[in-house]
Design a protein around this motif. Structure first.
Motif, PDB file in Angstrom:
ATOM      1  N   PRO A 133     -11.615  50.843  30.539  1.00  0.00           N
ATOM      2  CA  PRO A 133     -10.391  50.101  30.155  1.00  0.00           C
ATOM      3  C   PRO A 133      -9.571  50.778  29.066  1.00  0.00           C
ATOM      4  CG  PRO A 133     -12.268  48.603  30.313  1.00  0.00           C
ATOM      5  CD  PRO A 133     -12.825  49.998  30.432  1.00  0.00           C
ATOM      6  N   SER A 134     -10.234  51.582  28.228  1.00  0.00           N
ATOM      7  CA  SER A 134      -9.490  52.366  27.241  1.00  0.00           C
ATOM      8  C   SER A 134     -10.122  53.740  27.163  1.00  0.00           C
ATOM      9  CB  SER A 134      -9.521  51.702  25.863  1.00  0.00           C
ATOM     10  OG  SER A 134      -8.872  52.546  24.926  1.00  0.00           O
ATOM     11  N   GLU A 189     -12.966  55.397  22.664  1.00  0.00           N
ATOM     12  CA  GLU A 189     -14.211  54.624  22.574  1.00  0.00           C
ATOM     13  C   GLU A 189     -14.107  53.430  21.633  1.00  0.00           C
ATOM     14  OE1 GLU A 189     -17.265  57.465  21.775  1.00  0.00           O
ATOM     15  OE2 GLU A 189     -16.844  58.479  23.691  1.00  0.00           O
ATOM     16  N   SER A 190     -13.347  53.591  20.566  1.00  0.00           N
ATOM     17  CA  SER A 190     -13.252  52.492  19.600  1.00  0.00           C
ATOM     18  C   SER A 190     -12.413  51.331  20.155  1.00  0.00           C
ATOM     19  CB  SER A 190     -12.649  52.997  18.300  1.00  0.00           C
ATOM     20  OG  SER A 190     -11.396  53.588  18.563  1.00  0.00           O
ATOM     21  N   GLY A 191     -11.766  51.538  21.310  1.00  0.00           N
ATOM     22  CA  GLY A 191     -11.016  50.455  21.938  1.00  0.00           C
ATOM     23  C   GLY A 191      -9.663  50.247  21.290  1.00  0.00           C
ATOM     24  N   PRO A 192      -9.041  49.094  21.560  1.00  0.00           N
ATOM     25  CA  PRO A 192      -7.690  48.855  21.062  1.00  0.00           C
ATOM     26  C   PRO A 192      -7.655  48.878  19.538  1.00  0.00           C
ATOM     27  CG  PRO A 192      -8.379  47.121  22.595  1.00  0.00           C
ATOM     28  CD  PRO A 192      -9.581  47.962  22.292  1.00  0.00           C
ATOM     29  N   PRO A 193      -6.663  49.501  18.963  1.00  0.00           N
ATOM     30  CA  PRO A 193      -6.536  49.484  17.513  1.00  0.00           C
ATOM     31  C   PRO A 193      -6.397  48.035  17.026  1.00  0.00           C
ATOM     32  CG  PRO A 193      -4.671  50.631  18.548  1.00  0.00           C
ATOM     33  CD  PRO A 193      -5.557  50.170  19.642  1.00  0.00           C
ATOM     34  N   VAL A 236      -5.128  46.612  33.233  1.00  0.00           N
ATOM     35  CA  VAL A 236      -6.537  46.725  32.828  1.00  0.00           C
ATOM     36  C   VAL A 236      -6.633  46.811  31.301  1.00  0.00           C
ATOM     37  CG1 VAL A 236      -8.594  48.207  32.958  1.00  0.00           C
ATOM     38  CG2 VAL A 236      -7.216  47.789  35.008  1.00  0.00           C
ATOM     39  N   TYR A 237      -5.812  47.679  30.745  1.00  0.00           N
ATOM     40  CA  TYR A 237      -5.833  47.838  29.288  1.00  0.00           C
ATOM     41  C   TYR A 237      -5.327  46.586  28.581  1.00  0.00           C
ATOM     42  CZ  TYR A 237      -4.818  49.178  24.574  1.00  0.00           C
ATOM     43  OH  TYR A 237      -4.777  49.184  23.204  1.00  0.00           O
ATOM     44  N   TRP A 259      -6.104  59.320  25.647  1.00  0.00           N
ATOM     45  CA  TRP A 259      -5.075  58.269  25.699  1.00  0.00           C
ATOM     46  C   TRP A 259      -5.760  56.921  25.613  1.00  0.00           C
ATOM     47  CZ3 TRP A 259      -0.372  57.125  24.795  1.00  0.00           C
ATOM     48  CH2 TRP A 259       0.308  56.079  25.448  1.00  0.00           C
ATOM     49  N   PHE A 260      -5.158  55.972  24.905  1.00  0.00           N
ATOM     50  CA  PHE A 260      -5.830  54.692  24.699  1.00  0.00           C
ATOM     51  C   PHE A 260      -5.720  53.731  25.867  1.00  0.00           C
ATOM     52  CE2 PHE A 260      -2.311  51.927  23.013  1.00  0.00           C
ATOM     53  CZ  PHE A 260      -1.334  52.891  22.809  1.00  0.00           C
ATOM     54  N   GLY A 261      -4.908  54.051  26.881  1.00  0.00           N
ATOM     55  CA  GLY A 261      -4.833  53.219  28.083  1.00  0.00           C
ATOM     56  C   GLY A 261      -6.014  53.464  29.000  1.00  0.00           C
ATOM     57  N   SER A 262      -6.031  52.761  30.149  1.00  0.00           N
ATOM     58  CA  SER A 262      -7.200  52.793  31.023  1.00  0.00           C
ATOM     59  C   SER A 262      -7.214  54.010  31.937  1.00  0.00           C
ATOM     60  CB  SER A 262      -7.265  51.525  31.872  1.00  0.00           C
ATOM     61  OG  SER A 262      -6.228  51.515  32.835  1.00  0.00           O
ATOM     62  N   LEU A 286       3.187  56.850  21.435  1.00  0.00           N
ATOM     63  CA  LEU A 286       3.103  56.001  22.623  1.00  0.00           C
ATOM     64  C   LEU A 286       3.461  56.765  23.894  1.00  0.00           C
ATOM     65  CD1 LEU A 286       4.564  52.731  21.065  1.00  0.00           C
ATOM     66  CD2 LEU A 286       2.167  53.335  21.449  1.00  0.00           C
ATOM     67  N   ARG A 287       3.145  58.049  23.905  1.00  0.00           N
ATOM     68  CA  ARG A 287       3.332  58.897  25.084  1.00  0.00           C
ATOM     69  C   ARG A 287       2.069  59.723  25.251  1.00  0.00           C
ATOM     70  NH1 ARG A 287       7.539  61.736  23.396  1.00  0.00           N
ATOM     71  NH2 ARG A 287       6.320  63.433  22.533  1.00  0.00           N
ATOM     72  N   GLY A 309      10.689  55.999  27.195  1.00  0.00           N
ATOM     73  CA  GLY A 309       9.637  56.862  26.649  1.00  0.00           C
ATOM     74  C   GLY A 309       8.545  56.078  25.947  1.00  0.00           C
ATOM     75  N   ASP A 310       8.668  54.747  25.877  1.00  0.00           N
ATOM     76  CA  ASP A 310       7.627  53.918  25.256  1.00  0.00           C
ATOM     77  C   ASP A 310       6.587  53.563  26.317  1.00  0.00           C
ATOM     78  OD1 ASP A 310       5.989  51.943  24.216  1.00  0.00           O
ATOM     79  OD2 ASP A 310       7.621  50.813  23.281  1.00  0.00           O
ATOM     80  N   TYR A 311       5.522  54.382  26.376  1.00  0.00           N
ATOM     81  CA  TYR A 311       4.471  54.223  27.377  1.00  0.00           C
ATOM     82  C   TYR A 311       3.283  53.425  26.848  1.00  0.00           C
ATOM     83  CZ  TYR A 311       6.987  57.825  29.963  1.00  0.00           C
ATOM     84  OH  TYR A 311       7.944  58.538  30.638  1.00  0.00           O
ATOM     85  N   ASN A 312       3.496  52.609  25.830  1.00  0.00           N
ATOM     86  CA  ASN A 312       2.393  51.772  25.342  1.00  0.00           C
ATOM     87  C   ASN A 312       1.768  51.053  26.544  1.00  0.00           C
ATOM     88  OD1 ASN A 312       0.691  49.915  24.134  1.00  0.00           O
ATOM     89  ND2 ASN A 312       2.098  49.532  22.422  1.00  0.00           N
ATOM     90  N   PRO A 313       0.433  51.283  26.813  1.00  0.00           N
ATOM     91  CA  PRO A 313      -0.168  50.727  28.028  1.00  0.00           C
ATOM     92  C   PRO A 313      -0.196  49.201  28.047  1.00  0.00           C
ATOM     93  CG  PRO A 313      -1.828  51.774  26.629  1.00  0.00           C
ATOM     94  CD  PRO A 313      -0.490  52.116  26.050  1.00  0.00           C
ATOM     95  N   ASP A 325      -0.125  48.725  31.861  1.00  0.00           N
ATOM     96  CA  ASP A 325      -1.503  48.968  32.307  1.00  0.00           C
ATOM     97  C   ASP A 325      -2.261  47.641  32.180  1.00  0.00           C
ATOM     98  OD1 ASP A 325      -4.235  49.682  32.337  1.00  0.00           O
ATOM     99  OD2 ASP A 325      -3.900  51.557  31.228  1.00  0.00           O
ATOM    100  N   TYR A 352      -7.952  44.027  28.433  1.00  0.00           N
ATOM    101  CA  TYR A 352      -8.970  44.538  27.503  1.00  0.00           C
ATOM    102  C   TYR A 352      -8.532  44.337  26.050  1.00  0.00           C
ATOM    103  CZ  TYR A 352     -11.899  48.165  25.273  1.00  0.00           C
ATOM    104  OH  TYR A 352     -12.758  48.859  24.471  1.00  0.00           O
ATOM    105  N   ALA A 353      -7.236  44.491  25.809  1.00  0.00           N
ATOM    106  CA  ALA A 353      -6.708  44.369  24.446  1.00  0.00           C
ATOM    107  C   ALA A 353      -6.485  42.903  24.050  1.00  0.00           C
ATOM    108  CB  ALA A 353      -5.409  45.160  24.317  1.00  0.00           C
TER     109      ALA A 353
END
Lengths: 159, 139
Positions: free
Chosen positions: A75-76, A79-83, B45-46, A68-71, A60-61, B35-39, B43, B49-50
């Motif tokens: 938006p991600s 390509e496969s998008g959010p897990p 936008v993300y 990186w899976f963020g935008s 998660l860094r 350190g937990d940067y889970n968007p 984020d 999207y999620a």
């Protein structure tokens, strides 16, 4: 699993304490902390989470050269998008032997704990996994144990 | 300022507002420090999207905020155990109140301990976290 070396630094404690809205001098002011019952600066009770900063494999860094899976432009960045089966943090429990102090170097060792399942109300099942982090000091003595329970929803088609 | 067993009784309650109108910036501050940067937490936008209505706080931020109430109550370097279950998401704009309720007073050898039940609720009174803690206290 790999051991993570976690150097505990006063500035890192300050940043973490600010993020949780702390104003207690025991996290910020060395002289005031020395006069307090704690006898010096200590870290807040949930500070061991920040050991993630020192885990080379932490997912998660963002890392240079790795998508990186963020935008970004999209938006991600993947390509496969959010897990689809991201695990959620269901429980967290700390057992403290003593407070953590700046200047020491802790070692985090991870152990897998129990795994169990429950039927999900939405169909499919929920898989619960226990993960135990032990934090030891330079002498090998246990300082804090952090037990997390992570839950992953599994749809009936995947199981 | 430490708690004293002689002055506590079961069902005593201590409560604090631990955050008022939680900001996205504070969530980012927690991401940076932990350190937990889970968007999903930083984020927008993300997060949309999620499939979420927007970014929401790390469970561990809520636990950290709740821990502040706890250490203000029991004193520094006094906790033996602190455990929680995350029940509901915490969103920007939420105001959280954390409460500790004395459930037991114990003595092991010469050392007194207090057992606490913990609950943190949002501005609608909905529980976002419940838990338990044990702390060393004075006689």
């Amino acid at each position: 699993m790999t051991k993570v070396r976690f150097p505990v630094e006063a500035t890192h404690i300050v940043m973490f304490a600010r993020a949780i809205g702390e104003t207690n001098p025991v996290y910020f002011e060395a002289e005031a902390a020395e006069r307090s019952e704690a006898g010096g600066l200590i870290a807040p009770p949930t500070f061991t989470e920040a050991a993630a900063q020192f885990d080379p494999d932490y997912r998660l860094r963002p890392k240079p050269g790795v998508k990186w899976f963020g935008s970004g432009a999209t938006p991600s960045g993947i390509e496969s998008g959010p897990p689809s089966a991201t695990s959620l943090h269901a429980e967290q429990e700390y057992t403290y032997v003593r407070p953590i102090r700046p200047g020491e170097v802790l070692t985090r060792q991870t152990k897998d704990g129990a795994v169990w399942e429950k039927a999900s109300r939405r169909g499919g099942k929920l898989v619960f996994r226990e993960r135990i982090h032990e934090f030891r000091d330079e002498g090998g003595a246990l300082v804090v144990t952090a037990r997390a329970v992570l839950v992953t929803p599994v749809s009936s088609s995947e199981s | 300022m430490a708690l004293k067993a002689s002055q506590l009784k079961v069902a005593d309650v201590y409560s604090e507002c631990v955050v008022e109108n939680l900001t996205r910036t504070q969530i980012v501050q927690y991401a940076g420090a932990s350190g937990d940067y889970n968007p999903i937490h930083s984020d927008e936008v993300y997060a949309v999207y999620a499939g979420h209505k927007g970014v929401f706080a790390h469970g561990m931020l809520t636990m950290g905020l709740t821990g502040r109430m706890l250490t203000n109550y029991v004193g520094d370097a006094r906790l033996v155990k602190f455990g929680v279950r995350f029940l509901s998401q915490v969103w920007p704009g939420d105001t959280l109140t954390a409460t500790a309720t004395v459930t037991e007073l114990n003595k092991v050898g010469d050392q007194d301990f207090v057992e606490l039940a913990i609950a943190t609720v949002n501005q609608e009174g909905k529980e976002v976290l419940t838990g338990h803690a044990t702390a060393r206290i004075d006689p």
